[in-house]
Design a protein around this motif. Structure first.
Motif, PDB file in Angstrom:
ATOM      1  N   ALA A  63       0.661  -1.351   0.209  1.00  0.00           N
ATOM      2  CA  ALA A  63       0.017  -0.040   0.013  1.00  0.00           C
ATOM      3  C   ALA A  63       0.870   1.345   0.146  1.00  0.00           C
ATOM      4  N   THR A  64       0.252   2.264  -0.433  1.00  0.00           N
ATOM      5  CA  THR A  64       0.922   3.649  -0.499  1.00  0.00           C
ATOM      6  C   THR A  64       0.312   4.501   0.804  1.00  0.00           C
ATOM      7  N   GLY A  65       0.512   5.671   0.912  1.00  0.00           N
ATOM      8  CA  GLY A  65      -0.246   6.494   1.748  1.00  0.00           C
ATOM      9  C   GLY A  65       0.750   6.927   2.958  1.00  0.00           C
ATOM     10  N   SER A  66       0.277   7.508   3.904  1.00  0.00           N
ATOM     11  CA  SER A  66       0.897   7.940   5.295  1.00  0.00           C
ATOM     12  C   SER A  66       1.211   6.683   6.252  1.00  0.00           C
ATOM     13  N   SER A  67       0.248   5.551   6.178  1.00  0.00           N
ATOM     14  CA  SER A  67       0.087   4.534   7.162  1.00  0.00           C
ATOM     15  C   SER A  67       1.473   3.625   7.056  1.00  0.00           C
ATOM     16  N   LEU A  94      -1.342  -1.927  -4.646  1.00  0.00           N
ATOM     17  CA  LEU A  94      -2.766  -2.131  -4.518  1.00  0.00           C
ATOM     18  C   LEU A  94      -3.451  -1.141  -5.661  1.00  0.00           C
ATOM     19  N   ASP A  95      -2.695   0.010  -5.899  1.00  0.00           N
ATOM     20  CA  ASP A  95      -3.559   1.085  -6.623  1.00  0.00           C
ATOM     21  C   ASP A  95      -2.613   2.192  -7.187  1.00  0.00           C
ATOM     22  N   TYR A 108       1.775   7.047  -7.418  1.00  0.00           N
ATOM     23  CA  TYR A 108       2.234   5.897  -6.519  1.00  0.00           C
ATOM     24  C   TYR A 108       3.490   5.169  -6.882  1.00  0.00           C
ATOM     25  N   GLY A 162      -3.876   0.105   4.333  1.00  0.00           N
ATOM     26  CA  GLY A 162      -4.192   1.114   5.050  1.00  0.00           C
ATOM     27  C   GLY A 162      -5.789   1.472   4.833  1.00  0.00           C
ATOM     28  N   ILE A 163      -6.502   2.228   5.724  1.00  0.00           N
ATOM     29  CA  ILE A 163      -7.605   2.368   5.508  1.00  0.00           C
ATOM     30  C   ILE A 163      -8.270   4.005   5.412  1.00  0.00           C
ATOM     31  N   GLY A 164      -9.066   4.251   4.204  1.00  0.00           N
ATOM     32  CA  GLY A 164      -9.316   5.654   4.219  1.00  0.00           C
ATOM     33  C   GLY A 164     -10.532   5.946   4.934  1.00  0.00           C
ATOM     34  N   HIS A 168     -12.475   2.651   2.604  1.00  0.00           N
ATOM     35  CA  HIS A 168     -12.100   2.218   1.412  1.00  0.00           C
ATOM     36  C   HIS A 168     -10.667   1.221   1.895  1.00  0.00           C
ATOM     37  N   GLY A 170      -7.309  -0.388  -0.346  1.00  0.00           N
ATOM     38  CA  GLY A 170      -7.032  -0.162  -1.816  1.00  0.00           C
ATOM     39  C   GLY A 170      -8.008   1.159  -2.460  1.00  0.00           C
ATOM     40  N   LYS A 232      -8.855   8.026  11.858  1.00  0.00           N
ATOM     41  CA  LYS A 232      -9.547   7.025  11.462  1.00  0.00           C
ATOM     42  C   LYS A 232     -10.315   6.208  12.574  1.00  0.00           C
TER      43      LYS A 232
HETATM   44  C1  F6R Z   1      -2.865   3.240  -0.833  1.00  0.00           C
HETATM   45  C2  F6R Z   1      -4.372   2.669  -0.641  1.00  0.00           C
HETATM   46  C3  F6R Z   1      -5.490   3.509   0.503  1.00  0.00           C
HETATM   47  C4  F6R Z   1      -4.631   4.045   1.471  1.00  0.00           C
HETATM   48  C5  F6R Z   1      -5.969   4.812   2.369  1.00  0.00           C
HETATM   49  C6  F6R Z   1      -5.158   5.327   3.636  1.00  0.00           C
HETATM   50  O1  F6R Z   1      -2.191   2.462  -1.683  1.00  0.00           O
HETATM   51  O2  F6R Z   1      -4.760   1.898  -1.287  1.00  0.00           O
HETATM   52  O3  F6R Z   1      -6.238   2.641   0.656  1.00  0.00           O
HETATM   53  O4  F6R Z   1      -4.320   2.893   2.327  1.00  0.00           O
HETATM   54  O5  F6R Z   1      -6.309   5.677   1.845  1.00  0.00           O
HETATM   55  O6  F6R Z   1      -4.170   6.393   3.448  1.00  0.00           O
HETATM   56  P1  F6R Z   1      -3.344   7.135   4.579  1.00  0.00           P
HETATM   57  O7  F6R Z   1      -2.351   5.731   4.951  1.00  0.00           O
HETATM   58  O8  F6R Z   1      -2.480   7.803   3.707  1.00  0.00           O
HETATM   59  O9  F6R Z   1      -4.018   7.458   5.658  1.00  0.00           O
END
Ligand code: F6R
Length: 640
Positions: A63-67, A94-95, A108, A162-164, A168, A170, A232
């Motif tokens: 995954a990407t993002g801050s987590s 993932l994406d 990404y 991670g989780i949005g 979400h 991914g 979150k």
């Molecule tokens: C990233 C991804 C997303 C992030 C999610 C959390 O590849 O698929 O699902 O994991 O949006 O993002 P952060 O970690 O930045 O809070």
């Protein structure tokens, strides 16, 4: 209640204990995200080595993002220092945004190379990231091929998620199907809002993405989802305790038998066992937990403290507390007094007064105070009223702006100042080069050093406008420009010794009796958290110095959140006039008005946000049965 730093993250099934009976997904709560990330990285490293010993590839979903940033940082460290090899690793991301060029710093592709791939020995042909430039005609087949490629290498051994805030995983946004595979998807508005800061505005965030499906993720043999920070908390509660629903796609993970959520305390704060432990287990009641419970009961029943009855307590899972305390009457008064004693109009302490029930000491009537402000406006936004009072009550107040805040000044604003300077000094070459740079700057360009300097100077003079308005001498205003911030991009460096030394030097020179700092503990990778860490590190170093025995640290919350009523240890009320003075001070920060660059999901301007928040804190106190103030600023003490 068990909240601990677990040594090992594979343990019992969710729901096995009384206190986790509402939970449908196994989760481990850590006090902070760094230690948790190290353990997750270790699990991944162990898997890589195990597969290597069996001469098999290790297939990772990433995954990407801050987590996951700290997990990648730790994997890179293990590669460098412990010889962990990625030669047998195959990765599938993932994406990716769509459309998106690989070379774009928001891609990404760029993220993964910057944080992981450029620093390890993975074979380039083993890296798979959805291609954000595949043509629309080829997209359908491309997604099927991505899916087939995962299957062809034996499926995902481990999926990091991670989780949005939409729930979400991914980019499977609400409405995603349980069986969905890799496909293109339209991003939810909330997701685009959350991505807006790194794209410098929501209008630049792509509307679509390519994502692995829910089915793809669920086929992984092991899944670890990371979530840090209070942002979150709501979605985690819905995911872990709610019913499975396409509206919260992460709830599908309830059906996966080998999933662990690794989360921090702030992200866990809405879980029943954390938020209201008395509903699921027998509690050991200390005064803090009692106050938390009574505030909760008061909010639930809509009654002020002093009107709560035995029946209210018994009907809401708090009979244990009542047995311990005797009657509701006694408990109500005790908790009322506890909250009442947090209120003071004398944040620096009231000279010559009995201070046994006041938040601050009466001794040392004129205190030396440092207000640390991560950005050059957090001081007035978050504690402008208290700042004003401290100066007015004769304390020696210093403000230290920890970062230059230059990245939050728009190019238009910088150009305006550069053009004014140019008119005053037509022969200034540096100004002309700034103007030239800004006129041809593209989204991918990082500001030149001169432009950053100009943007920083704009914020400096705005800050001085506000501090002068509060009557502070210019020599009491310190611009620290901590180096970790000066990357010119959203991504900041890690804290260095130089940052901590700058903090130590200032504290050591002033020898403060009070320090105020932004206590945004729930913001794991943001600037506020790094600024707070720099203070904590400095305090550790300076602790042995005798003057530190007299130093108390008060944490305020940044522009986004407020302490919960039960957490507040000092509440400073403001009159309507003081609210206006605070508003006026915030107005000096002109570059942060009218559609500021890092607005986030809240479109209110900072002064409106600050006023709404201070009014709400006052209302909450009033609803609990305390006096009716126009506004309140809130602080929590940090014991080091
Ligand atoms: C990233 C991804 C997303 C992030 C999610 C959390 O590849 O698929 O699902 O994991 O949006 O993002 P952060 O970690 O930045 O809070």
């Amino acid at each position: 209640m068990k909240i601990a730093n677990h040594k090992n993250i594979t343990y019992t099934k969710a729901g096995m204990f009384e206190e986790t009976r509402f939970e449908k997904i196994h989760n481990v709560i850590f006090t902070e995200s760094n230690a948790a990330s190290v353990l997750v990285a270790k699990e991944i490293a162990d898997l890589i080595r195990e597969k290597e010993a069996q001469n098999k590839p290790c297939v990772l979903g990433l995954a990407t993002g801050s987590s996951p940033i700290k997990v990648y940082e730790e994997l890179v460290r293990m590669h460098r220092e412990e010889g962990l090899s990625f030669a047998n690793v195959i990765t599938f991301n993932l994406d990716e945004y769509y459309p998106m060029d690989k070379g774009n710093i928001q891609s990404y592709f760029y993220f993964m190379h910057e944080h992981l791939f450029n620093h390890i020995d993975i074979l380039p042909e083993n890296i798979n990231i959805p291609d954000g430039l595949v043509s629309t005609e080829d997209l359908y087949q491309y997604c099927i091929d991505y899916e087939m490629k995962i299957k062809a290498v034996g499926g995902l051994d481990f999926q990091l998620l991670g989780i949005g805030r939409t729930g979400h995983i991914g980019f499977n946004e609400p409405g995603s199907h349980y069986n969905s595979g890799t496909r293109s998807i339209t991003l939810d508005h909330i997701t685009r809002v959350d991505a807006a800061p790194s794209f410098l505005g929501i209008e630049n965030v792509p509307r679509k993405a390519i994502t692995m499906g829910i089915g793809t993720v669920l086929a992984a043999k092991r899944i670890v989802l990371l979530a840090w920070g209070g942002n979150k908390a709501e979605i985690l509660k819905a995911t872990i305790e709610g019913e499975i629903t396409p509206e919260v796609p992460a709830t599908y993970l309830q059906n996966h038998t080998n999933t662990t959520f690794v989360i921090d305390e702030a992200a866990a704060s809405e879980l029943t066992r954390v938020k209201t432990p008395w509903l699921v287990t027998n509690c050991v009641w200390d005064d803090d937990l009692k106050l938390k419970a009574v505030v909760w009961l008061s909010e639930l029943t809509g009654k002020p403290f002093l009107k709560l009855t035995d029946k209210d307590y018994n009907n809401n899972g708090m009979s244990g507390l009542l047995t311990e305390e005797g009657t509701a009457y006694d408990l109500n008064i005790k908790m009322f007094n506890k909250l009442q004693h947090t209120i003071t109009g004398w944040p620096g302490g009231k000279p010559n007064a009995d201070d046994s029930n006041r938040p601050e000491r009466a001794s040392i009537p004129k205190k030396r105070v440092i207000i640390f402000s991560p950005h050059p406006d957090d001081d007035v936004i978050s504690m402008g009223g208290t700042f004003d009072r401290l100066v007015e009550q004769g304390h020696e107040v210093h403000v230290a702006y920890q970062t230059s805040g230059n990245i939050a000044v728009s190019d238009e604003e910088a150009l305006k100042f550069a053009e004014i300077t140019k008119s005053l000094c037509p022969e200034c070459e540096e100004t002309q080069s700034i103007i030239n740079f800004l006129k041809i700057k593209t989204d991918n360009d990082i500001d030149s050093v001169e432009v950053r300097q100009l943007k920083g100077l704009i914020r400096r003079s705005e800050s001085l406008g506000a501090t002068r308005y509060f009557g502070l001498k210019d020599e009491n205003v310190h611009f620290l420009d901590l180096p970790f911030y000066e990357t010119g991009t959203i991504k900041k460096n890690n804290l260095s010794e130089e940052d901590i030394q700058i903090m130590c030097d200032l504290i050591d020179t002033i020898k403060p009796h009070q320090i105020y700092a932004a206590g945004d503990l729930a913001d794991p990778h943001g600037t506020h958290k790094v600024c707070l860490d720099s203070l904590f590190e400095a305090l550790k170093i300076l602790k042995p110095k005798p003057y530190m025995n007299d130093c108390w640290v008060w944490l305020y919350r940044g522009a986004w959140h407020e302490w919960e009523s039960y957490q507040i240890e000092m509440a400073v009320p403001m009159s309507p006039d003081q609210v206006l003075r605070k508003r006026h001070a915030i107005f000096y920060h002109q570059s942060q008005k009218d559609g500021v660059m890092f607005q986030g999901g809240d479109s209110r301007e900072f002064w409106v946000r600050a006023e709404d928040r201070n009014r709400l804190t006052a209302k909450k106190y009033n609803d609990l049965g305390l006096a009716d103030y126009a506004a309140i600023e809130a602080f929590k003490r940090y014991h080091f």
